[in-house]
Motif scaffolding. Structure first.
Motif, PDB file in Angstrom:
ATOM      1  N   LEU A 119       0.826  -1.201   0.000  1.00 44.65           N
ATOM      2  CA  LEU A 119       0.000   0.000   0.000  1.00 44.65           C
ATOM      3  C   LEU A 119       0.861   1.252   0.000  1.00 44.65           C
ATOM      4  N   GLU A 120       0.344   2.290  -0.604  1.00 42.90           N
ATOM      5  CA  GLU A 120       1.006   3.589  -0.511  1.00 42.90           C
ATOM      6  C   GLU A 120       0.634   4.209   0.840  1.00 42.90           C
ATOM      7  N   LEU A 121       1.638   4.503   1.627  1.00 44.20           N
ATOM      8  CA  LEU A 121       1.386   4.964   2.999  1.00 44.20           C
ATOM      9  C   LEU A 121       1.249   6.484   3.036  1.00 44.20           C
ATOM     10  N   SER A 122       0.065   6.934   2.666  1.00 45.81           N
ATOM     11  CA  SER A 122      -0.254   8.360   2.762  1.00 45.81           C
ATOM     12  C   SER A 122      -0.464   8.723   4.227  1.00 45.81           C
ATOM     13  N   PRO A 123      -0.487  10.003   4.578  1.00 40.55           N
ATOM     14  CA  PRO A 123      -0.755  10.384   5.975  1.00 40.55           C
ATOM     15  C   PRO A 123      -2.068   9.806   6.501  1.00 40.55           C
ATOM     16  N   ASP A 124      -3.109   9.789   5.665  1.00 40.84           N
ATOM     17  CA  ASP A 124      -4.397   9.236   6.107  1.00 40.84           C
ATOM     18  C   ASP A 124      -4.304   7.736   6.343  1.00 40.84           C
ATOM     19  N   MET A 125      -3.609   7.024   5.449  1.00 36.76           N
ATOM     20  CA  MET A 125      -3.462   5.579   5.610  1.00 36.76           C
ATOM     21  C   MET A 125      -2.633   5.265   6.851  1.00 36.76           C
ATOM     22  N   ASN A 126      -1.565   6.017   7.066  1.00 37.92           N
ATOM     23  CA  ASN A 126      -0.760   5.839   8.275  1.00 37.92           C
ATOM     24  C   ASN A 126      -1.601   5.986   9.532  1.00 37.92           C
ATOM     25  N   GLU A 127      -2.410   7.034   9.561  1.00 37.13           N
ATOM     26  CA  GLU A 127      -3.219   7.299  10.743  1.00 37.13           C
ATOM     27  C   GLU A 127      -4.292   6.238  10.921  1.00 37.13           C
ATOM     28  N   PHE A 128      -4.857   5.759   9.833  1.00 34.43           N
ATOM     29  CA  PHE A 128      -5.871   4.701   9.871  1.00 34.43           C
ATOM     30  C   PHE A 128      -5.291   3.432  10.495  1.00 34.43           C
ATOM     31  N   LEU A 129      -4.140   3.009  10.022  1.00 33.41           N
ATOM     32  CA  LEU A 129      -3.514   1.784  10.529  1.00 33.41           C
ATOM     33  C   LEU A 129      -3.012   1.972  11.954  1.00 33.41           C
ATOM     34  N   ARG A 130      -2.398   3.115  12.220  1.00 32.43           N
ATOM     35  CA  ARG A 130      -1.876   3.384  13.561  1.00 32.43           C
ATOM     36  C   ARG A 130      -2.998   3.384  14.590  1.00 32.43           C
ATOM     37  N   SER A 131      -4.135   3.974  14.236  1.00 34.49           N
ATOM     38  CA  SER A 131      -5.265   4.044  15.156  1.00 34.49           C
ATOM     39  C   SER A 131      -5.759   2.654  15.525  1.00 34.49           C
ATOM     40  N   HIS A 132      -5.888   1.778  14.533  1.00 34.75           N
ATOM     41  CA  HIS A 132      -6.384   0.436  14.819  1.00 34.75           C
ATOM     42  C   HIS A 132      -5.370  -0.393  15.602  1.00 34.75           C
ATOM     43  N   ILE A 133      -4.109  -0.274  15.264  1.00 36.19           N
ATOM     44  CA  ILE A 133      -3.081  -1.023  15.996  1.00 36.19           C
ATOM     45  C   ILE A 133      -3.036  -0.572  17.448  1.00 36.19           C
ATOM     46  N   TYR A 134      -3.120   0.727  17.669  1.00 37.12           N
ATOM     47  CA  TYR A 134      -3.072   1.250  19.040  1.00 37.12           C
ATOM     48  C   TYR A 134      -4.236   0.715  19.873  1.00 37.12           C
ATOM     49  N   LYS A 135      -5.427   0.683  19.280  1.00 33.31           N
ATOM     50  CA  LYS A 135      -6.583   0.186  20.024  1.00 33.31           C
ATOM     51  C   LYS A 135      -6.433  -1.297  20.356  1.00 33.31           C
ATOM     52  N   VAL A 136      -5.805  -2.047  19.454  1.00 35.40           N
ATOM     53  CA  VAL A 136      -5.592  -3.474  19.705  1.00 35.40           C
ATOM     54  C   VAL A 136      -4.635  -3.680  20.867  1.00 35.40           C
ATOM     55  N   ILE A 137      -3.468  -3.012  20.819  1.00 34.30           N
ATOM     56  CA  ILE A 137      -2.425  -3.299  21.812  1.00 34.30           C
ATOM     57  C   ILE A 137      -2.652  -2.588  23.144  1.00 34.30           C
ATOM     58  N   SER A 138      -3.562  -1.622  23.183  1.00 24.88           N
ATOM     59  CA  SER A 138      -3.823  -0.924  24.440  1.00 24.88           C
ATOM     60  C   SER A 138      -5.088  -1.406  25.126  1.00 24.88           C
ATOM     61  N   GLY A 139      -5.775  -2.375  24.525  1.00 21.40           N
ATOM     62  CA  GLY A 139      -7.017  -2.877  25.099  1.00 21.40           C
ATOM     63  C   GLY A 139      -6.786  -4.044  26.042  1.00 21.40           C
ATOM     64  N   ASP A 140      -7.761  -4.313  26.881  1.00 18.33           N
ATOM     65  CA  ASP A 140      -7.641  -5.396  27.854  1.00 18.33           C
ATOM     66  C   ASP A 140      -8.192  -6.720  27.346  1.00 18.33           C
ATOM     67  N   ASP A 141      -8.647  -6.753  26.071  1.00 17.33           N
ATOM     68  CA  ASP A 141      -9.047  -8.015  25.459  1.00 17.33           C
ATOM     69  C   ASP A 141      -7.847  -8.763  24.889  1.00 17.33           C
ATOM     70  N   LEU A 142      -6.683  -8.132  24.901  1.00 18.50           N
ATOM     71  CA  LEU A 142      -5.487  -8.708  24.307  1.00 18.50           C
ATOM     72  C   LEU A 142      -5.021  -9.925  25.097  1.00 18.50           C
ATOM     73  N   LYS A 143      -4.752 -11.015  24.370  1.00 21.40           N
ATOM     74  CA  LYS A 143      -4.254 -12.249  24.979  1.00 21.40           C
ATOM     75  C   LYS A 143      -2.845 -12.536  24.464  1.00 21.40           C
ATOM     76  N   THR A 144      -2.030 -13.136  25.293  1.00 26.52           N
ATOM     77  CA  THR A 144      -0.730 -13.610  24.834  1.00 26.52           C
ATOM     78  C   THR A 144      -0.877 -15.041  24.341  1.00 26.52           C
ATOM     79  N   CYS A 145      -0.014 -15.406  23.413  1.00 28.38           N
ATOM     80  CA  CYS A 145      -0.148 -16.699  22.752  1.00 28.38           C
ATOM     81  C   CYS A 145       1.243 -17.235  22.441  1.00 28.38           C
ATOM     82  N   VAL A 146       1.420 -18.529  22.583  1.00 25.54           N
ATOM     83  CA  VAL A 146       2.707 -19.171  22.323  1.00 25.54           C
ATOM     84  C   VAL A 146       2.546 -20.140  21.158  1.00 25.54           C
TER      85      VAL A 146
END
Length: 337
Positions: free
Chosen positions: A30-57
């Motif tokens: 993908l071409e990483l425009s400012p909007d695309m960067n912010e779109f992906l960053r926003s979703h990743i942040y919500k994933v890793i900062s939430g309490d539904d996150l589980k660790t897996c081996v």
């Protein structure tokens, strides 16, 4: 951890619509425009900062995902992501209960460590307007249903995987689907083939459910005992930032060893009696911030926990006839809402 600490490096999107019959795989990043960067960053942040996150081996001997990620680099991003997308699509195609989606594979850097995020963005229905021309009536405005819309930046994904490429550690959020008549965590058990631990939110839910069950069994008519439980959990997070399960059991039920033992037994099958449950999101503990009371006459009372704990402001009085009075004290003003 701040959202701006997430530095997006590369990304590719594959269309995994199981209603089509075959995946539509991209051959280019993908071409990483400012909007695309912010779109992906926003979703990743919500994933890793939430309490539904589980660790897996990973099960290193059987996991195809683990094998295909060995030697992974951004130079192999296109081919590796296509291979993983094909594996995931095969699982989706064999199990119609798994929702169709666009899947983003994103490499990002945070605190000098490189990660691979797999973001499964399940489709949702939206209605869009469009304009057409009609020879008889001229311009015509109408709406149409779009069945393949992606979650916006304000949405929260329910299925995503984050892999630390340096250590091959895995974190994920997932939802169970029905496979062969049974509810299965297909993302961890079938696709990743890894052993997932419970999320912090799940642990907290189990502990609060056990407290509720004990209170309903032994203190069914004691509303103050139930309020005490919510207050104790709230104070633990407010003062220590963590819920120490053993201390909570002692504080709530320590006066009756038999009841405390029953509480401990309820948690033993989850290996939680000595657990310390730390949460990241305020949303997870929001339900402990207020006491909600409803009287038999239908009066609803909403008390912030700070005020409930302040006996100079709220007092519960048991009258001689067994009824209860709620005294709200030292009020400077009252507003109607």
């Amino acid at each position: 951890m701040e959202r701006d600490e997430i530095i997006i490096r590369s990304a590719i999107m594959h269309i995994l619509d199981s209603t089509v019959g075959m995946p539509v795989l991209s051959d280019s990043l993908l071409e990483l425009s400012p909007d695309m960067n912010e779109f992906l960053r926003s979703h990743i942040y919500k994933v890793i900062s939430g309490d539904d996150l589980k660790t897996c081996v990973f099960d290193e001997e059987s996991s195809e995902v683990y094998r295909k990620l060995q030697g992974f680099s951004e130079e192999t991003m296109v081919e590796t992501s296509k291979a993983l997308a094909e594996d995931l699509y095969a699982i989706m195609n064999a199990n119609p209960s798994i929702l169709p989606a666009d899947v983003f594979f994103v490499t990002y850097q945070m605190e000098s460590e490189q990660h691979l995020a797999i973001l499964k963005m399940n489709y949702k229905e939206v209605y869009l307007h469009y304009t057409s021309m009609n020879d008889e009536s001229g311009n015509v405005n109408d709406i149409m249903k779009q069945c393949c819309a992606l979650p916006g930046m304000g949405g929260r994904l329910s299925e995503a995987v984050v892999i630390s490429l340096g250590e091959n550690t895995v974190q994920l959020i997932e939802k169970k689907v029905e496979i062969n008549g049974a509810k299965v965590n297909y993302l961890s058990e079938v696709f990743l083939q890894c052993h997932a631990k419970m999320s912090q939110k799940t642990k907290l839910d189990i502990v609060t459910k056990a407290v509720e069950q004990i209170n309903n069994k032994y203190f069914e008519d004691d509303f103050e005992k139930k309020m005490e439980a919510k207050s104790v959990i709230h104070n633990a997070y407010a003062e220590q930032g963590v819920l120490k399960v053993e201390e909570i059991g002692e504080e709530l039920f320590g006066e009756v060893p038999e009841i405390k033992e029953e509480f401990t037994e309820k948690l033993e099958k989850y290996k939680l009696p000595k657990e310390e449950i730390a949460v990241k999101s305020e949303k997870t503990t929001k339900k402990f911030e207020k006491q909600f009371l409803v009287t038999d006459s239908g009066i609803e009372i909403n008390i912030p926990m700070e005020e409930y704990n302040n006996k100079q402001h709220v007092e519960f009085i048991t009258n001689q006839d067994g009824t209860i009075s709620v005294l709200i004290k030292n009020v400077s003003s009252i507003k109607s809402k």
